[in-house]
Design an enzyme around this catalytic site. Structure first.
Site, PDB file in Angstrom:
ATOM      1  N   CYS A   2       0.821  -1.205   0.000  1.00  0.00           N
ATOM      2  CA  CYS A   2       0.000   0.000   0.000  1.00  0.00           C
ATOM      3  C   CYS A   2       0.858   1.259   0.000  1.00  0.00           C
ATOM      4  O   CYS A   2       1.938   1.282   0.578  1.00  0.00           O
ATOM      5  CB  CYS A   2      -0.884   0.040   1.236  1.00  0.00           C
ATOM      6  SG  CYS A   2      -1.868  -1.423   1.462  1.00  0.00           S
ATOM      7  N   ARG A  27       5.194   0.012  -6.169  1.00  0.00           N
ATOM      8  CA  ARG A  27       5.184  -0.725  -4.907  1.00  0.00           C
ATOM      9  C   ARG A  27       4.292  -1.964  -4.974  1.00  0.00           C
ATOM     10  O   ARG A  27       4.391  -2.845  -4.134  1.00  0.00           O
ATOM     11  CB  ARG A  27       4.667   0.178  -3.774  1.00  0.00           C
ATOM     12  CG  ARG A  27       5.566   1.343  -3.478  1.00  0.00           C
ATOM     13  CD  ARG A  27       4.846   2.370  -2.644  1.00  0.00           C
ATOM     14  NE  ARG A  27       4.626   1.933  -1.286  1.00  0.00           N
ATOM     15  CZ  ARG A  27       5.480   2.120  -0.283  1.00  0.00           C
ATOM     16  NH1 ARG A  27       6.605   2.737  -0.512  1.00  0.00           N
ATOM     17  NH2 ARG A  27       5.202   1.707   0.928  1.00  0.00           N
ATOM     18  N   TRP A  73      -2.705  -2.917  -1.519  1.00  0.00           N
ATOM     19  CA  TRP A  73      -2.253  -4.286  -1.776  1.00  0.00           C
ATOM     20  C   TRP A  73      -2.978  -5.132  -0.750  1.00  0.00           C
ATOM     21  O   TRP A  73      -2.721  -5.032   0.443  1.00  0.00           O
ATOM     22  CB  TRP A  73      -0.731  -4.359  -1.613  1.00  0.00           C
ATOM     23  CG  TRP A  73      -0.137  -5.667  -2.017  1.00  0.00           C
ATOM     24  CD1 TRP A  73       0.218  -6.047  -3.284  1.00  0.00           C
ATOM     25  CD2 TRP A  73       0.198  -6.767  -1.157  1.00  0.00           C
ATOM     26  NE1 TRP A  73       0.758  -7.315  -3.255  1.00  0.00           N
ATOM     27  CE2 TRP A  73       0.748  -7.783  -1.972  1.00  0.00           C
ATOM     28  CE3 TRP A  73       0.088  -6.995   0.213  1.00  0.00           C
ATOM     29  CZ2 TRP A  73       1.178  -9.000  -1.469  1.00  0.00           C
ATOM     30  CZ3 TRP A  73       0.516  -8.207   0.717  1.00  0.00           C
ATOM     31  CH2 TRP A  73       1.057  -9.201  -0.121  1.00  0.00           C
ATOM     32  N   GLY A 100      -0.547  -0.934   6.253  1.00  0.00           N
ATOM     33  CA  GLY A 100      -0.103  -1.720   7.403  1.00  0.00           C
ATOM     34  C   GLY A 100      -1.153  -2.754   7.755  1.00  0.00           C
ATOM     35  O   GLY A 100      -2.077  -3.007   6.981  1.00  0.00           O
ATOM     36  N   GLU A 477      18.727 -17.233  -7.365  1.00  0.00           N
ATOM     37  CA  GLU A 477      18.273 -15.909  -7.797  1.00  0.00           C
ATOM     38  C   GLU A 477      17.683 -15.982  -9.211  1.00  0.00           C
ATOM     39  O   GLU A 477      16.671 -15.343  -9.503  1.00  0.00           O
ATOM     40  CB  GLU A 477      19.439 -14.907  -7.715  1.00  0.00           C
ATOM     41  CG  GLU A 477      19.139 -13.502  -8.202  1.00  0.00           C
ATOM     42  CD  GLU A 477      17.959 -12.819  -7.509  1.00  0.00           C
ATOM     43  OE1 GLU A 477      17.467 -13.313  -6.493  1.00  0.00           O
ATOM     44  OE2 GLU A 477      17.503 -11.783  -8.043  1.00  0.00           O
ATOM     45  N   LYS A 481      13.906 -14.837 -10.134  1.00  0.00           N
ATOM     46  CA  LYS A 481      13.612 -13.827 -11.162  1.00  0.00           C
ATOM     47  C   LYS A 481      12.586 -14.357 -12.149  1.00  0.00           C
ATOM     48  O   LYS A 481      11.607 -13.702 -12.478  1.00  0.00           O
ATOM     49  CB  LYS A 481      14.902 -13.510 -11.899  1.00  0.00           C
ATOM     50  CG  LYS A 481      15.537 -12.213 -11.998  1.00  0.00           C
ATOM     51  CD  LYS A 481      15.350 -11.051 -11.141  1.00  0.00           C
ATOM     52  CE  LYS A 481      14.567 -11.088  -9.895  1.00  0.00           C
ATOM     53  NZ  LYS A 481      15.148 -10.652  -8.681  1.00  0.00           N
ATOM     54  N   GLU A 484       8.956 -14.930 -10.596  1.00  0.00           N
ATOM     55  CA  GLU A 484       8.161 -13.778 -10.153  1.00  0.00           C
ATOM     56  C   GLU A 484       7.631 -12.938 -11.309  1.00  0.00           C
ATOM     57  O   GLU A 484       6.590 -12.314 -11.179  1.00  0.00           O
ATOM     58  CB  GLU A 484       8.909 -12.916  -9.129  1.00  0.00           C
ATOM     59  CG  GLU A 484      10.068 -12.119  -9.653  1.00  0.00           C
ATOM     60  CD  GLU A 484      10.732 -11.264  -8.573  1.00  0.00           C
ATOM     61  OE1 GLU A 484      10.052 -10.806  -7.651  1.00  0.00           O
ATOM     62  OE2 GLU A 484      11.950 -11.067  -8.679  1.00  0.00           O
ATOM     63  N   HIS A 500      18.676 -36.435  -5.658  1.00  0.00           N
ATOM     64  CA  HIS A 500      18.087 -36.849  -4.372  1.00  0.00           C
ATOM     65  C   HIS A 500      16.585 -36.568  -4.326  1.00  0.00           C
ATOM     66  O   HIS A 500      15.998 -36.534  -3.255  1.00  0.00           O
ATOM     67  CB  HIS A 500      18.811 -36.154  -3.218  1.00  0.00           C
ATOM     68  CG  HIS A 500      20.263 -36.538  -3.141  1.00  0.00           C
ATOM     69  ND1 HIS A 500      20.669 -37.789  -2.769  1.00  0.00           N
ATOM     70  CD2 HIS A 500      21.388 -35.849  -3.459  1.00  0.00           C
ATOM     71  CE1 HIS A 500      21.992 -37.864  -2.829  1.00  0.00           C
ATOM     72  NE2 HIS A 500      22.454 -36.693  -3.249  1.00  0.00           N
ATOM     73  N   LYS A 595       6.703  -4.071  -4.320  1.00  0.00           N
ATOM     74  CA  LYS A 595       8.126  -3.743  -4.303  1.00  0.00           C
ATOM     75  C   LYS A 595       8.625  -3.597  -2.871  1.00  0.00           C
ATOM     76  O   LYS A 595       9.682  -4.084  -2.528  1.00  0.00           O
ATOM     77  CB  LYS A 595       8.351  -2.438  -5.080  1.00  0.00           C
ATOM     78  CG  LYS A 595       9.804  -1.986  -5.135  1.00  0.00           C
ATOM     79  CD  LYS A 595      10.618  -2.903  -6.003  1.00  0.00           C
ATOM     80  CE  LYS A 595      12.070  -2.521  -6.100  1.00  0.00           C
ATOM     81  NZ  LYS A 595      12.872  -3.629  -6.664  1.00  0.00           N
TER      82      LYS A 595
HETATM   83  O1  M6R Z   1      13.653  -4.331  -0.180  1.00  0.00           O
HETATM   84  P1  M6R Z   1      14.172  -5.689   0.178  1.00  0.00           P
HETATM   85  O2  M6R Z   1      15.478  -5.985  -0.474  1.00  0.00           O
HETATM   86  O3  M6R Z   1      14.227  -5.934   1.651  1.00  0.00           O
HETATM   87  O4  M6R Z   1      13.112  -6.695  -0.420  1.00  0.00           O
HETATM   88  C1  M6R Z   1      13.219  -8.058  -0.193  1.00  0.00           C
HETATM   89  C2  M6R Z   1      12.352  -8.848  -1.147  1.00  0.00           C
HETATM   90  O5  M6R Z   1      11.008  -8.515  -0.985  1.00  0.00           O
HETATM   91  C3  M6R Z   1      12.741  -8.602  -2.612  1.00  0.00           C
HETATM   92  O6  M6R Z   1      14.085  -8.873  -2.838  1.00  0.00           O
HETATM   93  C4  M6R Z   1      11.882  -9.474  -3.542  1.00  0.00           C
HETATM   94  O7  M6R Z   1      12.218 -10.822  -3.374  1.00  0.00           O
HETATM   95  C5  M6R Z   1      12.034  -9.037  -4.995  1.00  0.00           C
HETATM   96  N1  M6R Z   1      10.757  -9.029  -5.621  1.00  0.00           N
HETATM   97  C6  M6R Z   1      12.893  -9.932  -5.786  1.00  0.00           C
HETATM   98  O8  M6R Z   1      13.006  -9.534  -7.109  1.00  0.00           O
END
Ligand code: M6R
Length: 600
Positions: A2, A27, A73, A100, A477, A481, A484, A500, A595
Site C-alpha cells: 500500500c 510498490r 495491496w 499496514g 536468484e 527472477k 516472479e 536426491h 516492491k
Molecule cells: O527491499 P528488500 O530488499 O528488503 O526486499 C526483499 C524482497 O522482498 C525482494 O528482494 C523481492 O524478493 C524481490 N521481488 C525480488 O526480485
C-alpha cells in the site's frame, strides 16, 4: 505494498494525488482511491485495478485543495472496490487511508463496534469507525479520538485522515510502516515515498514510530502518541526526477538491468579512499569485533546474503550465518557470544527484516544495514549503514540492487580482511572494474538472451536452474527472477542435489539452465547436466570463458572467480525478462507482488 499520498495546499489536489499514486505504482497494488475535500464536503473515488482506471473514474471537475490517496495491496479482504481505500465512518464524517496491518482489529471490533454495520472486509475500517465512536460518544476532539484509537491498536500503520468538519487539516500517524511529510511554500504533503511527491518538493521530514502529525497548509505539528511535541527539521531528498523516469525504455526492469555496469562503477567510486576500497572505520571495528556475522534478509536480498557469506568467510575469514528474516525473529538459533547482525534490504523497509532488527536491538546487539535507501527505516534504526548507490529501483523484480549488494558485500569483506591483516592475492577495485566491463558485454548482447528465452521458455510450464558453489546461489536468484515475472514455476538447485529427489520432475523438454563459472566444480556440474539431458531435459549451459565447451548456450566473460555472481546473474535476469515479455506478462508490476513489503 500500500502507498499513501496527501496534499494540503492551494493547487488542484486531484492531479497531484493522481500523479503521486502513479509514482507509487511500483510498490505493487490491486486497487486505488482518492478522497477530495472542498467546501461541499469529502468526495471519494475508488476503483479496483490500475491508477489509469481510477483516473477515468475521477470527476474531472472535482476541484479541491486538500485530499488523500491510496494504492491498496490486499491483506484483509479481496481486492475489489468495496475494500479499496479510502474508508469512511458510519456517518461519513471521517475518511481514512491506511498502510499496514491492524493485528487486533477483530478484538477492537467486538469490544467497541458491535452496533456498527461495517462497509468493508478490511482491518482499516475499524480505525475510522472507532475515531467516530470516540468523538460521538465521549465528546473527544478529532485529534484526541485519533490518539485514543491508536493507543488501542496493535500492529503497523501509516495513516492519513480527513474530518469533513475540519476544512484545513490532514491528520497523520505512523507506526512501523513508512511515511514522510513533504514541506513546501503554502503547501504540505504526505507520502509513503519521497519519489511520489518530488513533483512538488524535495524537502521531507522523517516520521518515527508512534508519532502523530497535524498537517496544515502552512505548518505541520508533530507529536508523540502521549502528546509530547517533537521538533524535526526537513532533509533534502537527493533524488532526481530523471532517476525515476523510464525514459526511452519500455520497462523499468530493462532500464535497471542496463544500468548495472554503471552501478558497479559508482560503488567503486563511492567506496574509494586514497585509491583503495574502504569502509567507515566504525563499521570495520564492528565487523572485526564480531565472532560471527548473522545476515538477515528476504527474497533477492537473502540470495545476495548467501554470496555475502562466501565473501566474508573466504575473504575476511569470519564465520557467517544467513537467515530469512520472516523465520529468524520467531525461530532464533543459538547466537554466538559477539554477534554482528547485517541486514540486507534494497528498500530498507521490509517489515520481516525490521521485526528482527527491533528484537536484535532489544537484545543489545549491534546491527549494520546494507540498503539502497538512505534514511530508510532499517538504516535509521541500525547502528551502521552501507549504501548500495544503485539509484532508485522501481521494477518489482530486483536486478541492479542485487548486483550492487554483491559488490558492496565484497567491498566490506575485502576491507575487513585488510584491516585484519589477512593476506589477499587480488585487488578488488581492479576486479570489480573488470566485472563491470563484463556486465557491459552481456548487456550489449541482450538479443542472444531474447533468443534463449524464446527457444527454452516460450511454452515451458516449469524450469530448473542448477549450479555448484557460488553458481548454486546464483541459480536460486535466477529461479526467483523467472518465477516472479513470468509465472513459470522455477526452482534453483545445487547440481548434486537433483538426484536426491527433484530429478523425478525432469521430463521431455524441461528447460534446465546450468551455470559453469567455478573451475573446481565445472566437471561435476557438467556431469549433472548429462544426467538431466539423459532424462529428456532441454539444457542451456552458461559458462565462463575458459570453462566453455562446444554446444554451450552462452559464454560470459571471465572475471575473478569470487565475482562471477555479479556477471552470471545478468543473463538470467535478461532471460527472465524476455520470457515474461513473450508471455505478455506485466514485467514491472507482476501479479500479487509488491516492491516494498511493509507488512509481515
Ligand atoms: O527491499 P528488500 O530488499 O528488503 O526486499 C526483499 C524482497 O522482498 C525482494 O528482494 C523481492 O524478493 C524481490 N521481488 C525480488 O526480485
Amino acid at each position: 505494498m500500500c502507498g499513501i499520498v496527501g496534499y494540503n495546499g492551494l493547487l488542484d489536489a486531484k492531479e497531484i494525488l493522481l500523479k503521486g499514486l502513479e509514482k507509487l505504482e511500483y510498490r505493487g497494488y490491486d486497487s486505488a482511491g482518492i478522497a477530495l475535500r472542498n467546501e461541499a464536503g469529502v468526495t471519494i473515488f475508488k476503483e479496483k485495478g490500475r491508477i489509469a482506471d481510477l483516473r477515468k473514474a475521477v470527476d474531472e471537475d472535482a476541484d479541491a485543495t486538500i485530499g488523500i490517496g491510496h494504492t491498496r495491496w490486499a491483506t484483509h479482504g479481496v481486492p475489489n472496490r468495496r475494500n479499496a481505500h479510502p474508508h469512511q465512518s458510519a456517518s461519513s464524517r471521517f475518511t481514512l487511508v491506511h498502510n499496514g496491518v491492524i493485528e487486533n482489529y477483530h478484538l477492537l471490533q467486538k469490544a467497541y463496534l458491535k452496533g456498527i454495520q461495517m462497509q468493508s472486509d478490511t482491518d482499516t475500517e475499524v480505525l475510522v469507525q472507532l475515531i467516530e465512536l470516540f468523538v460521538k460518544e465521549e465528546g473527544l476532539s478529532t485529534v484526541e479520538a485519533f490518539r485514543k484509537t491508536l493507543s488501542l491498536v496493535h500492529g503497523s500503520y501509516a495513516l492519513a485522515l480527513l474530518d469533513s468538519e475540519d476544512t484545513e487539516t490532514i491528520f497523520v500517524a505512523k507506526n512501523k510502516s513508512p511515511l514522510l511529510i513533504g514541506v513546501g511554500q503554502d503547501f504540505n504533503v504526505v507520502t509513503s515515498d519521497a519519489m511520489a511527491m518530488l513533483q512538488v518538493t524535495n524537502q521531507f521530514i522523517e516520521l518515527h514510530d508512534k508519532e502523530i502529525v497535524i498537517v496544515h497548509r502552512n505548518h505541520v505539528e508533530i507529536s508523540k502518541l502521549d502528546g509530547r511535541i517533537v521538533e524535526r527539521a526537513p532533509y533534502t531528498a537527493e533524488l532526481d526526477m530523471g532517476d525515476i523516469e523510464k525514459g526511452p525504455y519500455p520497462h523499468y526492469m530493462l532500464k535497471e538491468m542496463d544500468e548495472q555496469p554503471g552501478v558497479v562503477r559508482k560503488i567503486i567510486q563511492a567506496y574509494e579512499v586514497n585509491g583503495e576500497l574502504a569502509i567507515d572505520e566504525a563499521i570495520l571495528q564492528a565487523l572485526n569485533a564480531a565472532d560471527r556475522l548473522y545476515i538477515i534478509a528476504a527474497g533477492t536480498s537473502a540470495n545476495a546474503g548467501l554470496i555475502g557469506k562466501q565473501y566474508f568467510e573466504k575473504i575476511a575469514r569470519i564465520p557467517v550465518e544467513v537467515h530469512i528474516s520472516s523465520e529468524f525473529g520467531y525461530n532464533m538459533p543459538l547466537l554466538s557470544e559477539k554477534p554482528l547482525f547485517i541486514f540486507i534490504s534494497q528498500s530498507g523497509e521490509t517489515a520481516d527484516s525490521r521485526q528482527v532488527l527491533v528484537k536484535v536491538k532489544e537484545m543489545g546487539y549491534p546491527a549494520l544495514t546494507i540498503t539502497n535507501v538512505a534514511g530508510s527505516t532499517l538504516s535509521r534504526e541500525s547502528d551502521y549503514t552501507l549504501l548500495l548507490h544503485a539509484g532508485p529501483e522501481i521494477a518489482v523484480a530486483s536486478t541492479k540492487a542485487y548486483v550492487a549488494q554483491l559488490a558492496v558485500l565484497a567491498v566490506a569483506a575485502y576491507a575487513t580482511a585488510k584491516a585484519r591483516g589477512v593476506a589477499l592475492d587480488f585487488d578488488l577495485k581492479q576486479e570489480l572494474a573488470i566485472a563491470a566491463t563484463a556486465i557491459d558485454a552481456i548487456v550489449d548482447a541482450k538479443e542472444t538472451m531474447e533468443q534463449i528465452a524464446e527457444d527454452y521458455l516460450k511454452v515451458a510450464r516449469n524450469a530448473f536452474f542448477i549450479g555448484r558453489g557460488l553458481d548454486f546461489y546464483v541459480s536460486l536468484e535466477g529461479a526467483l527472477k523467472l518465477k516472479e515475472i513470468s509465472y513459470i514455476q522455477a526452482e534453483g538447485f545445487a547440481g548434486g542435489e537433483l538426484k536426491h529427489g527433484t530429478i523425478a520432475l525432469i521430463e521431455e523438454g524441461t528447460p534446465v539452465f546450468a551455470l559453469v563459472t567455478q573451475q573446481e566444480v565445472a566437471l561435476n556440474i557438467r556431469g549433472n547436466v548429462k544426467e538431466v539431458v539423459a532424462r529428456g531435459a532441454n539444457a542451456c549451459l552458461i559458462a565462463s570463458a575458459g570453462l566453455e565447451e562446444e554446444g554451450d548456450c552462452l559464454i560470459i566473460p571471465h572475471v575473478h572467480p569470487l565475482l562471477t555472481p555479479l556477471v552470471s546473474v545478468v543473463p538470467l535476469q535478461f532471460i527472465s525478462y524476455y520470457a515474461a515479455l513473450h508471455r505478455r506478462c506485466d514485467v514491472d508490476k507482476p501479479r500479487n507482488l509488491a516492491k516494498s513489503v511493509t507488512v509481515e
